[in-house]
Write a protein that holds these residues in place. Structure first.
Motif, PDB file in Angstrom:
ATOM      1  N   ALA A   6       5.057   9.829   1.258  1.00  0.00           N
ATOM      2  CA  ALA A   6       6.266   9.113   0.843  1.00  0.00           C
ATOM      3  C   ALA A   6       5.967   7.635   0.622  1.00  0.00           C
ATOM      4  O   ALA A   6       6.499   7.011  -0.306  1.00  0.00           O
ATOM      5  CB  ALA A   6       7.353   9.278   1.901  1.00  0.00           C
ATOM      6  N   PHE A   7       5.103   7.071   1.455  1.00  0.00           N
ATOM      7  CA  PHE A   7       4.718   5.664   1.319  1.00  0.00           C
ATOM      8  C   PHE A   7       3.936   5.444   0.029  1.00  0.00           C
ATOM      9  O   PHE A   7       4.191   4.500  -0.728  1.00  0.00           O
ATOM     10  CB  PHE A   7       3.898   5.250   2.534  1.00  0.00           C
ATOM     11  CG  PHE A   7       3.528   3.788   2.574  1.00  0.00           C
ATOM     12  CD1 PHE A   7       4.437   2.804   2.197  1.00  0.00           C
ATOM     13  CD2 PHE A   7       2.270   3.396   3.000  1.00  0.00           C
ATOM     14  CE1 PHE A   7       4.089   1.466   2.241  1.00  0.00           C
ATOM     15  CE2 PHE A   7       1.914   2.059   3.051  1.00  0.00           C
ATOM     16  CZ  PHE A   7       2.825   1.084   2.669  1.00  0.00           C
ATOM     17  N   LEU A   8       2.988   6.320  -0.260  1.00  0.00           N
ATOM     18  CA  LEU A   8       2.230   6.229  -1.507  1.00  0.00           C
ATOM     19  C   LEU A   8       3.150   6.348  -2.716  1.00  0.00           C
ATOM     20  O   LEU A   8       3.006   5.620  -3.703  1.00  0.00           O
ATOM     21  CB  LEU A   8       1.160   7.320  -1.551  1.00  0.00           C
ATOM     22  CG  LEU A   8      -0.091   7.105  -0.710  1.00  0.00           C
ATOM     23  CD1 LEU A   8      -0.969   8.343  -0.757  1.00  0.00           C
ATOM     24  CD2 LEU A   8      -0.866   5.890  -1.184  1.00  0.00           C
ATOM     25  N   PHE A   9       4.068   7.285  -2.652  1.00  0.00           N
ATOM     26  CA  PHE A   9       5.009   7.495  -3.751  1.00  0.00           C
ATOM     27  C   PHE A   9       5.845   6.235  -3.971  1.00  0.00           C
ATOM     28  O   PHE A   9       6.028   5.783  -5.112  1.00  0.00           O
ATOM     29  CB  PHE A   9       5.905   8.689  -3.427  1.00  0.00           C
ATOM     30  CG  PHE A   9       6.816   9.120  -4.538  1.00  0.00           C
ATOM     31  CD1 PHE A   9       6.303   9.636  -5.713  1.00  0.00           C
ATOM     32  CD2 PHE A   9       8.189   9.026  -4.405  1.00  0.00           C
ATOM     33  CE1 PHE A   9       7.144  10.054  -6.748  1.00  0.00           C
ATOM     34  CE2 PHE A   9       9.037   9.437  -5.422  1.00  0.00           C
ATOM     35  CZ  PHE A   9       8.514   9.953  -6.588  1.00  0.00           C
ATOM     36  N   TYR A  10       6.314   5.653  -2.886  1.00  0.00           N
ATOM     37  CA  TYR A  10       7.128   4.435  -2.970  1.00  0.00           C
ATOM     38  C   TYR A  10       6.347   3.305  -3.635  1.00  0.00           C
ATOM     39  O   TYR A  10       6.861   2.627  -4.540  1.00  0.00           O
ATOM     40  CB  TYR A  10       7.560   4.042  -1.558  1.00  0.00           C
ATOM     41  CG  TYR A  10       8.325   2.740  -1.470  1.00  0.00           C
ATOM     42  CD1 TYR A  10       9.700   2.697  -1.701  1.00  0.00           C
ATOM     43  CD2 TYR A  10       7.671   1.553  -1.149  1.00  0.00           C
ATOM     44  CE1 TYR A  10      10.403   1.504  -1.615  1.00  0.00           C
ATOM     45  CE2 TYR A  10       8.363   0.357  -1.063  1.00  0.00           C
ATOM     46  CZ  TYR A  10       9.725   0.335  -1.297  1.00  0.00           C
ATOM     47  OH  TYR A  10      10.408  -0.841  -1.220  1.00  0.00           O
ATOM     48  N   LEU A  11       5.113   3.093  -3.207  1.00  0.00           N
ATOM     49  CA  LEU A  11       4.308   2.028  -3.797  1.00  0.00           C
ATOM     50  C   LEU A  11       3.985   2.312  -5.262  1.00  0.00           C
ATOM     51  O   LEU A  11       3.945   1.399  -6.088  1.00  0.00           O
ATOM     52  CB  LEU A  11       3.019   1.835  -3.003  1.00  0.00           C
ATOM     53  CG  LEU A  11       3.150   1.173  -1.630  1.00  0.00           C
ATOM     54  CD1 LEU A  11       1.782   1.028  -0.984  1.00  0.00           C
ATOM     55  CD2 LEU A  11       3.832  -0.185  -1.730  1.00  0.00           C
ATOM     56  N   ALA A  12       3.738   3.582  -5.580  1.00  0.00           N
ATOM     57  CA  ALA A  12       3.448   3.939  -6.969  1.00  0.00           C
ATOM     58  C   ALA A  12       4.649   3.650  -7.870  1.00  0.00           C
ATOM     59  O   ALA A  12       4.497   3.184  -9.004  1.00  0.00           O
ATOM     60  CB  ALA A  12       3.057   5.411  -7.069  1.00  0.00           C
ATOM     61  N   LEU A  13       5.845   3.914  -7.376  1.00  0.00           N
ATOM     62  CA  LEU A  13       7.050   3.662  -8.179  1.00  0.00           C
ATOM     63  C   LEU A  13       7.225   2.174  -8.445  1.00  0.00           C
ATOM     64  O   LEU A  13       7.528   1.764  -9.570  1.00  0.00           O
ATOM     65  CB  LEU A  13       8.299   4.184  -7.466  1.00  0.00           C
ATOM     66  CG  LEU A  13       8.435   5.677  -7.209  1.00  0.00           C
ATOM     67  CD1 LEU A  13       9.874   6.009  -6.860  1.00  0.00           C
ATOM     68  CD2 LEU A  13       7.982   6.496  -8.396  1.00  0.00           C
ATOM     69  N   LEU A  33      -0.519   2.277   7.368  1.00  0.00           N
ATOM     70  CA  LEU A  33      -1.591   1.461   6.798  1.00  0.00           C
ATOM     71  C   LEU A  33      -2.956   1.894   7.335  1.00  0.00           C
ATOM     72  O   LEU A  33      -3.941   1.934   6.595  1.00  0.00           O
ATOM     73  CB  LEU A  33      -1.345  -0.014   7.102  1.00  0.00           C
ATOM     74  CG  LEU A  33      -0.145  -0.663   6.382  1.00  0.00           C
ATOM     75  CD1 LEU A  33       0.070  -2.077   6.871  1.00  0.00           C
ATOM     76  CD2 LEU A  33      -0.346  -0.635   4.876  1.00  0.00           C
ATOM     77  N   LYS A  34      -3.019   2.234   8.630  1.00  0.00           N
ATOM     78  CA  LYS A  34      -4.275   2.701   9.210  1.00  0.00           C
ATOM     79  C   LYS A  34      -4.700   4.018   8.580  1.00  0.00           C
ATOM     80  O   LYS A  34      -5.890   4.239   8.309  1.00  0.00           O
ATOM     81  CB  LYS A  34      -4.135   2.852  10.723  1.00  0.00           C
ATOM     82  CG  LYS A  34      -4.081   1.533  11.478  1.00  0.00           C
ATOM     83  CD  LYS A  34      -4.008   1.758  12.975  1.00  0.00           C
ATOM     84  CE  LYS A  34      -4.014   0.423  13.729  1.00  0.00           C
ATOM     85  NZ  LYS A  34      -3.921   0.625  15.201  1.00  0.00           N
ATOM     86  N   ALA A  35      -3.725   4.907   8.329  1.00  0.00           N
ATOM     87  CA  ALA A  35      -4.038   6.219   7.744  1.00  0.00           C
ATOM     88  C   ALA A  35      -4.543   6.080   6.313  1.00  0.00           C
ATOM     89  O   ALA A  35      -5.428   6.826   5.877  1.00  0.00           O
ATOM     90  CB  ALA A  35      -2.803   7.114   7.779  1.00  0.00           C
ATOM     91  N   LEU A  36      -4.004   5.119   5.580  1.00  0.00           N
ATOM     92  CA  LEU A  36      -4.367   4.961   4.173  1.00  0.00           C
ATOM     93  C   LEU A  36      -5.620   4.111   3.981  1.00  0.00           C
ATOM     94  O   LEU A  36      -6.277   4.211   2.941  1.00  0.00           O
ATOM     95  CB  LEU A  36      -3.194   4.348   3.411  1.00  0.00           C
ATOM     96  CG  LEU A  36      -1.994   5.280   3.244  1.00  0.00           C
ATOM     97  CD1 LEU A  36      -0.797   4.519   2.717  1.00  0.00           C
ATOM     98  CD2 LEU A  36      -2.343   6.430   2.322  1.00  0.00           C
ATOM     99  N   GLY A  37      -5.930   3.281   4.948  1.00  0.00           N
ATOM    100  CA  GLY A  37      -7.150   2.486   4.871  1.00  0.00           C
ATOM    101  C   GLY A  37      -7.196   1.615   3.630  1.00  0.00           C
ATOM    102  O   GLY A  37      -6.264   0.860   3.342  1.00  0.00           O
ATOM    103  N   GLU A  38      -8.282   1.750   2.853  1.00  0.00           N
ATOM    104  CA  GLU A  38      -8.490   0.886   1.696  1.00  0.00           C
ATOM    105  C   GLU A  38      -7.692   1.312   0.468  1.00  0.00           C
ATOM    106  O   GLU A  38      -7.800   0.682  -0.580  1.00  0.00           O
ATOM    107  CB  GLU A  38      -9.980   0.848   1.352  1.00  0.00           C
ATOM    108  CG  GLU A  38     -10.840   0.221   2.446  1.00  0.00           C
ATOM    109  CD  GLU A  38     -12.307   0.174   2.068  1.00  0.00           C
ATOM    110  OE1 GLU A  38     -12.658   0.686   0.981  1.00  0.00           O
ATOM    111  OE2 GLU A  38     -13.104  -0.379   2.849  1.00  0.00           O
TER     112      GLU A  38
END
Length: 207
Positions: A6-13, A33-38
């Motif tokens: 959901a966080f990735l989707f939000y940033l992509a939008l 943020l820790k899970a997504l790393g770089e």
């Protein structure tokens, strides 16, 4: 971890988002943020995705997270980004999406952009038309990105024809730098090669 997609989707939008807005939507921000790393870049108070927009990762997110629970603005942005991803995937020569349901629209636009990029304008018109027809049958409005890409195919197929009129419609409803660039560049009289070359500019991927 719940919430990562959901966080990735939000940033992509949104292309990029301020910390305050992100925290309001995702209170448990640090674990995300820790899970997504770089995969996520943080510059001061601004978050943005590092990976370029592609169907290979955005289409599954769209399928999972696009819903009536999103705001009207976010549903519209989701379609803009999906079709932008379709064109970017065509540029990158990604494998063709095998879409089902609403993702068939993205598949049609990826096929259309593949044709557009090789100068097969009649085929591009046909494929984009398929995608627009699917949107119409689903009672969904035409995204600015869809109209901007259609305008390029129209201009390539018949220079001085309907392309500029369609580009004006795209510009009037543009919500993203990508759609705005395509429409403005065509209306400014740039050649198709110049317009399409500009879509590779990383500055167009922002929100």
């Amino acid at each position: 971890m719940a919430g990562v997609g959901a966080f990735l989707f939000y940033l992509a939008l949104h292309g990029e988002a301020k910390r305050e807005a992100v925290r309001a939507r995702f209170p448990r921000l640090v674990p995300l943020l820790k899970a997504l790393g770089e995969a996520v870049e943080v510059q001061g108070e601004t978050f943005r995705l590092v990976s370029p927009l592609r169907l290979s990762w955005f289409a599954p997110l769209f399928q999972e997270h696009y819903s009536p629970l999103l705001t009207q603005e976010e549903r519209a942005l989701a379609w803009e980004r999906l079709l932008e991803a379709a064109h970017a995937s065509a540029e990158a020569q990604e494998a063709l999406l095998e879409g089902k349901g609403l993702l068939r629209v993205a598949q049609a636009f990826q096929e259309g952009s593949l044709a557009l990029l090789r100068g097969a304008y009649r085929e591009a018109l046909h494929r984009y038309g398929e995608g627009l027809g699917l949107l119409e049958r689903a009672a969904l409005p035409f995204p600015a990105t869809a109209l901007a890409l259609l305008a390029l195919a129209q201009e390539g197929f018949r220079p001085g024809g309907k392309g500029r009129e369609t580009a004006r419609k795209a510009l009037a409803r543009a919500q993203t730098p990508f759609a705005r660039h395509l429409a403005e560049a065509l209306l400014a009289g740039n050649s198709l090669s110049e317009v399409l070359g500009g879509t590779l500019d990383g500055n167009l991927r922002g929100g």
